[in-house]
Design a protein around this motif. Structure first.
Motif, PDB file in Angstrom:
ATOM      1  N   THR A 147       0.723  -1.158  -0.046  1.00 30.69           N
ATOM      2  CA  THR A 147       0.061  -0.152   0.047  1.00 30.69           C
ATOM      3  C   THR A 147       1.031   1.138  -0.126  1.00 30.69           C
ATOM      4  OG1 THR A 147      -0.377  -0.439   2.455  1.00 30.69           O
ATOM      5  CG2 THR A 147      -1.919  -1.120   1.290  1.00 30.69           C
ATOM      6  N   PHE A 148       2.069   1.155   0.365  1.00 32.98           N
ATOM      7  CA  PHE A 148       2.765   2.169   0.410  1.00 32.98           C
ATOM      8  C   PHE A 148       2.963   2.741  -1.040  1.00 32.98           C
ATOM      9  CE2 PHE A 148       5.638   1.124   4.645  1.00 32.98           C
ATOM     10  CZ  PHE A 148       4.383   1.092   5.196  1.00 32.98           C
TER      11      PHE A 148
ATOM     12  N   TYR B 212       1.210   8.100   4.598  1.00 31.88           N
ATOM     13  CA  TYR B 212       1.130   6.949   5.467  1.00 31.88           C
ATOM     14  C   TYR B 212      -0.414   6.645   6.107  1.00 31.88           C
ATOM     15  CZ  TYR B 212       5.843   5.981   6.085  1.00 31.88           C
ATOM     16  OH  TYR B 212       7.534   5.591   5.995  1.00 31.88           O
ATOM     17  N   LEU B 213      -1.123   7.838   6.311  1.00 32.60           N
ATOM     18  CA  LEU B 213      -2.412   7.500   6.673  1.00 32.60           C
ATOM     19  C   LEU B 213      -3.386   6.986   5.505  1.00 32.60           C
ATOM     20  CD1 LEU B 213      -3.269  10.784   8.638  1.00 32.60           C
ATOM     21  CD2 LEU B 213      -2.966   8.774   9.678  1.00 32.60           C
ATOM     22  N   ARG B 214      -3.123   7.400   4.355  1.00 30.50           N
ATOM     23  CA  ARG B 214      -3.604   6.531   3.176  1.00 30.50           C
ATOM     24  C   ARG B 214      -3.369   5.212   3.079  1.00 30.50           C
ATOM     25  NH1 ARG B 214      -2.925  11.565   0.563  1.00 30.50           N
ATOM     26  NH2 ARG B 214      -1.161  10.741  -0.563  1.00 30.50           N
TER      27      ARG B 214
ATOM     28  N   PRO C 248       0.943   1.536   9.469  1.00 31.99           N
ATOM     29  CA  PRO C 248       0.389   0.386   8.308  1.00 31.99           C
ATOM     30  C   PRO C 248       0.968  -0.938   8.535  1.00 31.99           C
ATOM     31  CG  PRO C 248       1.557   2.160   7.503  1.00 31.99           C
ATOM     32  CD  PRO C 248       1.327   2.535   8.586  1.00 31.99           C
ATOM     33  N   LEU C 249       2.257  -0.901   9.089  1.00 35.66           N
ATOM     34  CA  LEU C 249       3.087  -2.363   9.017  1.00 35.66           C
ATOM     35  C   LEU C 249       2.426  -2.918  10.377  1.00 35.66           C
ATOM     36  CD1 LEU C 249       5.414  -3.638   8.220  1.00 35.66           C
ATOM     37  CD2 LEU C 249       6.878  -2.463  10.042  1.00 35.66           C
ATOM     38  N   LEU C 250       1.953  -2.361  11.474  1.00 42.48           N
ATOM     39  CA  LEU C 250       1.409  -3.195  12.553  1.00 42.48           C
ATOM     40  C   LEU C 250       0.098  -3.932  12.052  1.00 42.48           C
ATOM     41  CD1 LEU C 250       1.833  -0.899  15.786  1.00 42.48           C
ATOM     42  CD2 LEU C 250       2.317  -3.084  15.392  1.00 42.48           C
ATOM     43  N   LEU C 251      -0.575  -3.275  11.258  1.00 35.39           N
ATOM     44  CA  LEU C 251      -1.812  -3.878  10.792  1.00 35.39           C
ATOM     45  C   LEU C 251      -1.505  -5.340  10.145  1.00 35.39           C
ATOM     46  CD1 LEU C 251      -3.750  -1.283   8.857  1.00 35.39           C
ATOM     47  CD2 LEU C 251      -4.267  -2.089  11.092  1.00 35.39           C
ATOM     48  N   GLY C 252      -0.378  -5.289   9.550  1.00 36.32           N
ATOM     49  CA  GLY C 252      -0.202  -6.649   8.586  1.00 36.32           C
ATOM     50  C   GLY C 252       0.340  -7.480   9.568  1.00 36.32           C
ATOM     51  N   VAL C 253       1.465  -7.138  10.298  1.00 37.31           N
ATOM     52  CA  VAL C 253       1.904  -7.956  11.347  1.00 37.31           C
ATOM     53  C   VAL C 253       0.936  -8.412  12.643  1.00 37.31           C
ATOM     54  CG1 VAL C 253       4.156  -8.077  13.152  1.00 37.31           C
ATOM     55  CG2 VAL C 253       4.288  -6.771  11.022  1.00 37.31           C
TER      56      VAL C 253
END
Length: 893
Positions: A401-402, A742-744, A801-806
């Motif tokens: 998404t980045f 980052y918010l997007r 966003p990384l914490l979402l995936g992890v």
């Protein structure tokens, strides 16, 4: 549950393990060679920005017209302006002897134009104040010029007091003499009070140029800070293009600062090239340290978790192969690393090893159940394949998404890291089982273990915890809602200086320049097509509350020259008869007692006379008499030891520089009318562009490193000049774009992950059960950041966003095990899936936590926020999710 028939993937791997390992190692070596020979590094912040953004277009247009103005700035400071100038002269001369290192050197303080006409750039009130000071001091200055010494000073003032006391007190002459005496005694009062046995608090600059009020005047302060700006020759093949020039300048500074004549001088470097150099140098070193520390901690953790060396070797070799392949992929797909994407290797250590952990733990679980090694390895792969693919997909999606953002630096990090995760998953299903298969022959067969193994060990504690799920749910929800209040208080830190390592000279001097009206180095930029537009813009901009002043080519033909030149001419007449002789440090020791006694006696008489007439000057004279008695008292105490030395030091600190200071002051009175044609070409060329456009540097009234004053400064300028550009605008706009990007990315990742959970579980209920602990964990992280005083910034916002995936990986492992293995939530938590989730969290904590050893505060903050986030998210999945499962599903198992 016994696995009778191996899965197709494992069947292939177990048939050709040696070939798979050889191919993997060969590809890894080729990838590393390719990366080493072809990978480049982008160090400039411009390379991270969206090139088509309006603010970037304005900046490029400005650079095209006026050239590269990203200077290295040497800042020189001393309490003595002449010493600062002398140091600047010496450094400028040395730098000019180093051809090829610098494209341009600019030393405004060294230009004859400013040395001759400097007073014309002072406010008229300052010149008038100087005239008043020197007029009051003139009688004593004439005497001191003939013999600069303590004896002359006291004798001269004694004579002035006698002359005043002999006059009618109400006469004009008496009033003028009293003003002169009051000024001199006030100056001496300052000197005596601050005398520490070696140096007087009264410098010759403050005596000659002081305001007389005890506060430093602008004239007294000007020149104490000198700057030299340098455009370096950049080596574009280097990791830090300006490194050679920066090191060369620092070497010259170090040599000069050792010289005794420059004792007390402070000097350092700042400017965009230096700040970028410091940032890249510290962050690169920090990343290297963090990478090795992360690897070491991860290996140590796996040794404890796997209880053996062979499994650790297998997992780490698989991870290192994945990282090597990722480097080759990064070189092929992007071709370079930037300050953001260079962190991907550290990320992959923590993120990539989690898939291997799930496989190895499930393999060990099979061995405990009595399965042969090959079947146990097959179980570790086959039973985890869907969960690992989905978990990898969520993390890869979070990174991918980045790439959907406008911020180039983030997009590149997303592409590289997403590819890295894919390689980690592929290696987990190929390299890792191939190594495990080859190692199986070295292992001793283990008898099957009866009972529940780890479950029975943890069961009593966990049974008590999960026996009452409602209090767990209520406490988690309440705490999460409380932490949600911190969302509005955490904020986003726009101050780029807060990302740098603490204590850097480049940051210290950047702040000093910001506070300097004379040498402000952080300004907005406006461009005028001609002189009339430049004048109009200057007048309008200087009326803005956030603007201190505007510097342009118009600034070098100062206003009010006629009145200023008249005052300067009067000053020349005052100093015409002040012709100092060379300073002699010898004291007339035999005459000093009588001189001191006579001086003290006259001051006492002056005090009595003024008190008798109730004159306004009486309290000040009485105060000086007390100061004088203390000074003489200190000399009396030292009469048998160091009184003579104290007097010599006092006299030297006051008068050693007297002849030079008078000569310097007289030379500054040689100013002549200045017109545009008198402005040096070197100065003019910095403010006139290639097509004749004029540059306006708009200086802020206060520090604008933080968001609120920066936003206000830019907004006010845009009301006058909408196309404002410059470093402050670049920082504000880029930080805003980055934050929004980052918010997007967070929004895209959340939507994508929700879709993946729906596809994986094929159930809205279980998808929601996977998302609720994730949201609770994120809110708990925000609360932890607020308690720790940590704000989001350009570096650590990557964590969101990384914490979402992890984080959602934990949901996939736990819910997948719960639904497919017929176990209770408590059994799932204590199974290899639950233990794997805990170990995954610990490896991520170790890998990202290793960043907290960094001096670079941006890198440190990534480690701190990720550590807080992982702790909160995993706690939610290991405590909150099982409680939810117990309530929603009941005790069906």
């Amino acid at each position: 549950m016994k696995q009778n028939r191996p899965g197709r993937l494992f069947a292939f791997v177990s048939t050709y393990p040696r070939a798979i390992i050889v191919v993997a190692l060969l590809l890894s070596a080729l990838s590393l060679f390719y990366a080493k020979s072809s990978m480049t590094f982008l160090t400039g912040r411009d390379s991270l920005m969206p090139s088509n953004a309006p603010f970037q277009r304005e900046y490029y247009a400005y650079r095209a017209e006026f050239g590269d103005q990203e200077d290295i700035v040497v800042v020189i400071e001393s309490g003595d302006a002449s010493q600062s100038l002398a140091f600047g002269d010496a450094l400028y001369a040395r730098l000019n002897k180093t051809p090829g290192a610098y494209r341009e050197l600019f030393y405004p303080g060294g230009l004859p134009f400013f040395r001759k006409n400097g007073l014309l750039f002072m406010p008229l009130e300052e010149i008038q104040g100087l005239s008043k000071t020197l007029t009051l001091a003139a009688p004593v200055l004439k005497d001191l010029a003939a013999a600069p010494s303590v004896q002359t000073l006291f004798t001269s003032i004694t004579g002035q007091i006698d002359s005043y006391l002999a006059l009618p007190p109400d006469s004009a002459e008496a009033r003028n003499k009293l003003k002169s005496l009051s000024f001199m005694l006030a100056s001496l009062d300052t000197g005596f009070k601050g005398f520490d046995g070696k140096n007087s608090a009264l410098s010759m600059d403050s005596f000659l140029k002081g305001s007389g009020s005890g506060k430093p005047s602008l004239l007294e302060s000007v020149g104490k800070q000198q700057v030299i700006t340098i455009l370096p020759v950049k080596d574009e093949t280097s990791f830090v293009p300006a490194e050679k020039a920066i090191k060369s300048i620092r070497a010259e500074l170090a040599e000069l600062l050792k010289k005794p004549e420059f004792k007390g001088v402070q000097a350092g470097l700042t400017g965009v090239p230096v700040l970028e150099y410091e940032e890249m140098a510290t962050s690169q070193k920090d990343m290297e340290t963090a990478t090795f520390l992360s690897l070491g901690l991860t290996v140590l953790l796996l040794l404890v978790a796997f209880r053996g060396v062979l499994n650790v070797i297998a997992a780490m070799v698989s991870l290192l192969v994945a990282i090597s392949l990722s480097l080759g992929f990064a070189t092929l797909a992007v071709g370079h690393l930037n300050i953001l994407s260079m962190a991907f290797a550290v990320m992959l250590i923590g993120l990539g090893v989690e898939y291997g952990i799930q496989v190895v733990l499930r393999y060990q679980e099979g061995l405990k159940a009595g399965l042969p090694h090959i079947e146990a390895i097959d179980g570790g792969i086959t039973r985890n394949i869907l969960a690992i693919i989905m978990a990898g997909a969520t993390v890869a999606l979070a990174f991918a998404t980045f790439a959907m953002t406008d911020f180039k630096g983030i997009a590149e990090l997303g592409i590289i890291a997403a590819g890295g995760i894919i390689f980690c998953v592929l290696c987990t299903f190929t390299v890792l089982p191939a190594i495990l298969v080859l190692m199986a022959k070295w292992r001793k067969p283990k008898p099957a273990q009866t009972g529940k193994g780890s479950v029975s060990f943890a069961h009593p504690v966990l049974a008590a915890l999960f026996g009452r799920p409602w209090p767990i749910i209520a406490a988690t929800v309440a705490l999460s809602l409380l932490c949600a209040l911190a969302l509005t208080r955490t904020g986003f830190d726009y101050n780029m200086m807060n990302l740098q390592a603490k204590g850097l000279d480049s940051v210290t001097y950047a702040y000093k320049l910001m506070r300097s009206r004379e040498n402000s180095g952080y300004f907005g930029v406006a461009v005028a097509k001609d002189r009339s537009e430049a004048l109009e813009l200057t007048q309008r901009l200087e009326k803005l509350p956030a603007v201190d002043h505007v510097v342009s080519v118009l600034s070098f033909a100062p206003d009010g020259q006629e009145a200023k030149l008249a005052e300067i001419a009067a000053l020349r007449r005052v100093l015409a008869e002040v012709k100092p002789v060379p300073y002699d440090e010898n004291l007339s020791v035999m005459e000093l007692p009588a001189v001191f006694e006579g001086f003290r006696d006259r001051v006492a008489k002056l005090k009595s006379a003024l008190e008798g007439r109730k004159a306004g000057e009486a309290p000040a004279v009485a105060g000086f008499l007390q100061t004088l008695d203390k000074f003489f008292g200190s000399l009396e105490k030292e009469k048998d030891r160091n009184a003579l030395g104290m007097l010599r030091e006092f006299q030297g600190s006051m008068f050693a520089q007297f002849p030079a200071k008078i000569a310097e002051l007289k030379s500054s009175l040689e100013a002549a009318p200045v017109t545009d044609s008198d402005v040096p070409q070197q100065l003019k060329s910095r403010f006139v562009g290639k097509t004749g456009k004029l540059l306006l540097q708009v200086a802020p009234k206060q520090e604008i490193f933080d968001r609120e004053p920066l936003a206000e400064f830019i907004a006010q300028i845009r009301t006058v000049y909408p196309k404002v550009t410059g470093e402050p605008v670049n920082v504000f706009e880029s930080m805003t774009i980055l934050r929004d990007a980052y918010l997007r990315a967070f929004g895209y990742a959340f939507a994508g992950i929700a879709l993946i959970l729906l596809v994986t579980f094929r159930s809205v209920k279980f998808a929601l059960l996977g998302l609720l602990p994730l949201l609770a964990g994120l809110l708990l992280m925000i609360g932890g950041m607020w308690l720790g005083g940590i704000r989001f910034n350009v570096a650590n916002i990557i964590v969101m966003p990384l914490l979402l995936g992890v984080g959602v990986d934990s949901a996939i492992y736990i819910i997948n095990r719960y639904r497919n293995e017929g176990e209770t939530p408590l059994q799932v938590v204590t199974s290899s899936a639950g233990v794997g989730v805990l170990l995954n969290a610990l490896t991520i904590l170790f890998s990202f936590g290793a960043l907290m050893v960094a001096r670079h505060q941006g890198v440190f903050s990534i480690g701190a926020v990720m550590s807080i986030g992982m702790t909160a998210v995993v706690a939610a999945f290991l405590v909150f999710l099982p409680a939810l499962l117990i309530i929603v599903e009941g005790k069906r198992r």
